[in-house]
Design a protein around this motif. Structure first.
Motif, mmCIF file in Angstrom:
data_model
loop_
_atom_site.group_PDB
_atom_site.id
_atom_site.type_symbol
_atom_site.label_atom_id
_atom_site.label_comp_id
_atom_site.label_asym_id
_atom_site.label_seq_id
_atom_site.Cartn_x
_atom_site.Cartn_y
_atom_site.Cartn_z
ATOM 1 N N ASP A 107 -38.543 -5.221 11.943
ATOM 2 C CA ASP A 107 -38.584 -3.932 12.882
ATOM 3 C C ASP A 107 -40.042 -4.219 13.560
ATOM 4 N N LYS B 168 -38.356 -8.142 19.413
ATOM 5 C CA LYS B 168 -37.149 -8.515 19.807
ATOM 6 C C LYS B 168 -36.709 -7.839 21.272
ATOM 7 N N GLN C 136 -27.375 -4.450 18.076
ATOM 8 C CA GLN C 136 -26.467 -4.245 16.782
ATOM 9 C C GLN C 136 -27.634 -3.307 15.811
ATOM 10 N N ARG D 197 -24.430 3.887 14.603
ATOM 11 C CA ARG D 197 -25.961 3.474 14.644
ATOM 12 C C ARG D 197 -26.460 5.111 14.195
ATOM 13 N N LEU E 99 -28.953 5.053 10.733
ATOM 14 C CA LEU E 99 -30.173 5.080 11.021
ATOM 15 C C LEU E 99 -31.009 6.285 10.870
ATOM 16 N N LEU F 269 -21.960 -1.851 8.825
ATOM 17 C CA LEU F 269 -22.398 -2.562 9.772
ATOM 18 C C LEU F 269 -21.315 -3.890 10.131
ATOM 19 N N ARG G 112 -19.772 -4.507 13.977
ATOM 20 C CA ARG G 112 -19.632 -5.945 14.503
ATOM 21 C C ARG G 112 -18.353 -6.214 15.055
ATOM 22 N N ARG H 23 -30.188 -8.484 17.473
ATOM 23 C CA ARG H 23 -29.743 -8.559 16.015
ATOM 24 C C ARG H 23 -28.252 -8.773 15.991
ATOM 25 N N SER I 73 -29.402 -10.397 10.702
ATOM 26 C CA SER I 73 -30.007 -9.308 10.340
ATOM 27 C C SER I 73 -29.552 -8.672 8.946
ATOM 28 N N THR I 74 -28.072 -8.656 8.739
ATOM 29 C CA THR I 74 -27.394 -8.374 7.622
ATOM 30 C C THR I 74 -27.750 -9.058 6.465
ATOM 31 N N TYR J 270 -31.448 -8.185 5.743
ATOM 32 C CA TYR J 270 -31.766 -6.561 5.233
ATOM 33 C C TYR J 270 -30.919 -6.104 4.015
ATOM 34 N N GLN J 271 -29.449 -6.522 4.260
ATOM 35 C CA GLN J 271 -28.559 -6.090 3.178
ATOM 36 C C GLN J 271 -28.476 -7.037 2.096
ATOM 37 N N ARG K 178 -44.008 2.969 17.451
ATOM 38 C CA ARG K 178 -43.035 3.235 18.391
ATOM 39 C C ARG K 178 -42.146 4.334 18.103
ATOM 40 N N PHE L 116 -34.954 2.735 8.080
ATOM 41 C CA PHE L 116 -35.254 1.411 7.468
ATOM 42 C C PHE L 116 -36.824 1.292 7.308
ATOM 43 N N GLU L 117 -37.394 1.811 8.535
ATOM 44 C CA GLU L 117 -38.763 1.611 8.287
ATOM 45 C C GLU L 117 -39.716 2.462 7.228
HETATM 46 P P1 TYD Z 1 -33.080 -2.015 15.564
HETATM 47 O O1 TYD Z 1 -32.848 -1.131 16.527
HETATM 48 O O2 TYD Z 1 -32.937 -3.476 16.249
HETATM 49 O O3 TYD Z 1 -34.512 -1.625 14.862
HETATM 50 P P2 TYD Z 1 -36.033 -2.222 15.584
HETATM 51 O O4 TYD Z 1 -36.165 -2.258 16.851
HETATM 52 O O5 TYD Z 1 -37.201 -1.260 14.846
HETATM 53 O O6 TYD Z 1 -35.868 -3.732 15.221
HETATM 54 O O7 TYD Z 1 -32.172 -2.079 14.055
HETATM 55 C C1 TYD Z 1 -32.413 -0.805 13.268
HETATM 56 C C2 TYD Z 1 -32.459 -1.157 11.941
HETATM 57 O O8 TYD Z 1 -31.125 -1.495 11.452
HETATM 58 C C3 TYD Z 1 -33.347 -2.086 11.585
HETATM 59 O O9 TYD Z 1 -34.043 -1.404 10.622
HETATM 60 C C4 TYD Z 1 -32.522 -3.208 10.903
HETATM 61 C C5 TYD Z 1 -31.446 -2.366 10.439
HETATM 62 N N1 TYD Z 1 -30.188 -3.383 10.434
HETATM 63 C C6 TYD Z 1 -29.690 -3.809 9.161
HETATM 64 O O10 TYD Z 1 -30.293 -3.438 8.365
HETATM 65 N N2 TYD Z 1 -28.698 -4.960 8.938
HETATM 66 C C7 TYD Z 1 -28.156 -5.212 10.224
HETATM 67 O O11 TYD Z 1 -27.066 -5.990 9.991
HETATM 68 C C8 TYD Z 1 -28.542 -4.770 11.328
HETATM 69 C C9 TYD Z 1 -27.868 -4.975 12.746
HETATM 70 C C10 TYD Z 1 -29.613 -3.887 11.641
#
Ligand code: TYD
Ligand code: ADP
Length: 216
Positions: free
Chosen positions: A13, A17, A40, A51, A55, A72, A76, A98, A102-103, A106-107, A151, A166-167
């Motif tokens: 984050d 990107k 995504q 989403r 989030l 997620l 997809r 993403r 990302s998955t 993060y996961q 942001r 997530f943040e």
């Molecule tokens: P995003 O909007 O891209 O956040 P940022 O602009 O802050 O990078 O993505 C939102 C959040 O979703 C981000 O914290 C990461 C999370 N995420 C996952 O945990 N797994 C995933 O597969 C995807 C696509 C996103």
């Protein structure tokens, strides 16, 4: 019709990107390419609903890591059928903010579900569809997070949209995410191009253009 290219942007984050995706999209359009921008989670009507579920900082029962993973991949599956596949068949260049890395980060990493569970679902849901090129933005961890938090606070005060679930995670979570991204890059050095270090938006854009022009 020649199949289009599938490019993804990855990183923590606040790594830049979205900024870089927009700059590249505008440059490619000026060069006459048809470009589809995607993100995504989201990018379809169902995806946008997923989403907000994923989030928003919720006071209700927390989404479990496996439920999060399943949502997620539901997102997809819909994105592939509705947007990515048709656009690639029509010869467009798809730029996605993403994707499955990302998955995995993060996961698999952050939530500690492990990479193999993500790879199994990727095989089932995405079939053979994988990005042709992934630009992985890896500025120092704390720089990314400070930018993202700044942001999000601005977005919340301007629009009321809350996307900070997530943040709000702790530093150890993001250290695992960062390490998982490094592992992906080490495993797939051809598909994944790492852009690390602190640099200006313009300098990173120039580097990305070099890579993309060389590959496309
Ligand atoms: P995003 O909007 O891209 O956040 P940022 O602009 O802050 O990078 O993505 C939102 C959040 O979703 C981000 O914290 C990461 C999370 N995420 C996952 O945990 N797994 C995933 O597969 C995807 C696509 C996103
Ligand atoms: P992401 O989509 O990865 O979360 P953004 O593109 O939304 O990141 O960037 C997050 C914030 O950081 C934005 O306010 C953006 O203007 C700023 N930013 C992006 N790239 C840089 C950079 N290279 N140096 C300084 N600030 C940047």
């Amino acid at each position: 019709m020649e199949r289009g290219s599938f490019l993804t942007f990855e990183g923590l984050d606040g790594s830049g990107k979205t900024t870089q995706l927009r700059l590249l999209a505008s440059l490619l359009r000026k060069a006459g390419r048809r470009v589809r921008e995607m993100r995504q989670p989201g990018g379809t009507a169902l995806g946008d609903q997923l989403r907000s579920l994923l989030l928003a900082e919720s006071s209700q029962a927390p989404v479990t890591p496996r439920a999060e993973l399943a949502l997620l991949f539901a997102d997809r599956a819909q994105a592939i059928a509705e947007v990515v596949d048709p656009a690639l068949r029509a010869g467009e260049t798809v730029l996605c903010d993403r994707w499955t890395d990302s998955t995995e980060a993060y996961q698999g990493g952050g939530r500690e579900l492990g990479a193999s569970m993500v790879h199994s679902l990727e095989g089932l849901i995405c079939g053979g569809l994988r990005p042709d090129l992934t630009l992985l933005l890896l500025p120092p961890l704390q720089a990314s997070l400070a930018r993202a938090r700044h942001r999000n606070a601005r977005t919340l005060s301007q629009t009321g949209e809350e996307e900070s679930r997530f943040e709000a995670q702790n530093d150890a979570f993001f250290e695992r995410v960062y390490a998982a991204y490094q592992a992906i890059a080490a495993r797939e050095p051809v598909r994944v191009v790492v852009i690390d270090g602190e640099a200006s938006i313009e300098a990173i854009h120039r580097r990305i253009v070099e890579v993309v022009l060389h590959r496309l």
